[in-house]
Enzyme design. Sequence first.
Site, PDB file in Angstrom:
ATOM      1  N   SER A 247       0.809   7.681   6.691  1.00 37.88           N
ATOM      2  CA  SER A 247       0.002   6.705   7.426  1.00 37.88           C
ATOM      3  C   SER A 247      -1.422   6.741   6.922  1.00 37.88           C
ATOM      4  CB  SER A 247       0.014   7.021   8.923  1.00 37.88           C
ATOM      5  OG  SER A 247      -0.792   8.168   9.186  1.00 37.88           O
ATOM      6  N   ASP A 248      -2.137   5.618   7.050  1.00 40.06           N
ATOM      7  CA  ASP A 248      -3.583   5.688   6.906  1.00 40.06           C
ATOM      8  C   ASP A 248      -4.099   6.543   8.058  1.00 40.06           C
ATOM      9  OD1 ASP A 248      -6.166   5.315   6.051  1.00 40.06           O
ATOM     10  OD2 ASP A 248      -6.033   3.135   5.939  1.00 40.06           O
ATOM     11  N   TRP A 249      -5.287   7.100   7.879  1.00 37.14           N
ATOM     12  CA  TRP A 249      -5.795   8.097   8.826  1.00 37.14           C
ATOM     13  C   TRP A 249      -6.039   7.444  10.196  1.00 37.14           C
ATOM     14  CZ3 TRP A 249      -4.228   9.916   4.716  1.00 37.14           C
ATOM     15  CH2 TRP A 249      -4.383  11.243   4.312  1.00 37.14           C
TER      16      TRP A 249
END
Length: 787
Positions: A247-249
């Site tokens: 995932s993106d952060w």
Amino acid sequence: MSPAEHKLSAPTAVPGDFRPQADALVAQMSIEEQALLLSGDGWWQTHGIARLGLAPMVVSDGPHGLRKVVGAGLDGSVPATCFPTAPGLAATWNTELAREVGAALGREAQASGVHIVLGPGINMKRSPLGGRNFEYFSEDPVLAGRMAAAYIQGVQGQGVGTSLKHFAVNNQEFERMSTSSDVDERTLHEIYLQAFEIAIADAGPAAKPWSVMSAYNLVNGVQASEHRELLTTILRERWGYDGFVVSDWGGIRDRVAGVIAGNNLEMPGSGAHNRQKIIDAVRDGGLDPAVLQRVCAELVAVMLMAHAQHRPGSTFDVDAHHALSRRVGAEGIVLLKNEDRLLPLAAGTRVAVIGDFAKAPRYQGAGSSQVNPTRVAYPHDELVALLGPDQVRHARGCDEEGVTTDALLAEALAVAGEADVVLVFAGLPDSYESEGFDRRHIDLPPGQDRLIEALAAAHPKVVVVLLNGSAVAMPWVDSVGAIVEGWLGGQAGGGALADVLTGRVNPSGKLSETFPVSLQQTPAWPSFPGRDGTAWYGEGLFIGYRHYDKRSLQPLFPFGHGLSYTRFDYTAIHAEAGRFDVDGGGELVIEATLENTGELAGQEVVQLYVRERAPHVVRPERELRAFAKVSLDAGASTTVRFALGRRDFAHYDIGLHDWAVTPGTFDIQIGGSSRELPLVATVEIVSSRARRQPLTRRSMVQDFLGRPGGQAAYEEMLRALGLGGLVDPVDEAALARLSPEQLAAKRKGDRGALAFGNEMPLYKIPAMSGGVCSDARIDELLRAFAD
């Protein structure tokens, strides 16, 4: 740097090599341990399972330079080489150079104990307002995909992984975590997925990125991090991807839904919060244990591979990497305008260097990609070193935010008055473009425009040097003699600019994005950014040059544009075949002859575009399909060879949910920009195994055309509708008796009647024909023409 350090080697392993070992390890884990693996241990590393000998894996930001944070959070990174940002690298149109940059990043990652570099960014530049445009390569998926693929090969050739991002349709920063990018299926595949596909599906097994990062946004109403069609159907099943998805952060919404969709790793770690949700879902039957094991094994396989290729004690040559950054920066600089050969600066030229950016340049973007450079070269100092201290004088003109005053203007005009040539350094401050927000306009700071206009009015030889991450407006374009696009050129950008301005390097950069005259001219205006939770991609396929070409708009500077200090002439084109069957298994070879007719050695980017003359579906006027960067000495010529295949002539067919080719006439156009294509070859494209959308009761009469035996069925339908006169033999004698007015009326009526018949859905024909063509006959025809 030694020759061994220059070597770019292919990775020695792929995730699949470690899958049996990963499966065996995961089989020994408890549900709690499996759930633990699927969330990071803090911000920058994964969990490990010590009892099984599985060590954690370290990741780091780094699209244009390693940003290994010391400790947690976002601040305090180790010194690393800051290379030019993505637009500057893309403007080189040099895949070998992208591969070298990737290899350098890989060496630095090895030296810092980093297993995966979070990059490259490959999203399309839908609008110049996009806040993260300085991290993305291009508005064109072929250019972006090929540059990204080379970058990935370079990094992973050093035994370090990459994370291709942001998957998918991540094109605005405004409300980026909650906005849905709503885009039609064809546009999704042709524009927003194609670059990812090139870097994943078209790469060899060892060159696929080790990981793919899901985007913050939703795609057609579904969170990207839990979008099964994207993460499993397209990425894994259609493209054959076997790495892991991260995932993106902070990009996770429903962790269990993400696991089911194919999202392997949540970053940063959320502690027990989401881990417990995974455990509970397995226990209550909401998550199949086999799915959890598979998702864990995909991640563990890469972890094992990363440690197998890690090289403890690695170092890198700081000076050599700085020199590479300078070389890349110079090759990406684009000479936009150069009247009367104002550049390069001749020896002995007295130069006025105006602008705060000359001594305090903006050389990288702001946000998660911000690098702590090993050193910084300043344009003013580098010009002094090349021209001599007595030849260069400086005045601020504006402060770092582009604000000017009467006093600063007066000082700048005084310094300019004593110079032969004036160099004005301008561009976008950090406050104008950054991760986290979109630009509000494409203008330079008002003080910079005022400064440039004042200098241009007072001096005949003004050169504007721009430092920015994406396109800007230039209301003074006709008033200055030369314009140099320097991008955000990295830590050595000052030296790169000095090299080009003084002629030590012949500029060869080409725009990787269109520069518009105004914001109102851009494809997504005025609906960018999307608000109220929805970004509607109403422009469809027509972003970038596709928009300007289709609407016959003249941009400020077109896609692919860039001048040189020498001259290149395109003299001949040859297609090895005038007829090409895209299903025959071969390639269509196109050759173009290029000659350097100038007085200097230089490099030219030869660009090949494909245009369908009479498309059956809406298509762009032309599309980039291939390019090559060529070096030529003065007076030399060469033949550039391209090989085109099926996909180069295809469009995405929403009925087939796949790529399809419509047989017809195509032009192959070759030249130095999207608007300068002097060479044209015409070929007939055929498809011996063409797939067609299946006929249904909602199909139209005209859909029988082009199918074997379809002409007879087509005519039967028209006759049933009482339109036999449109297909029966023409009574020439009757036509001869008509007056010109009567003949014109008949032809007009025939066109209307033909349109009525052609576009009649099959389910309407029984009623509209009064039963002449029954429902049973329609069903019989559909069975006969079933593919």
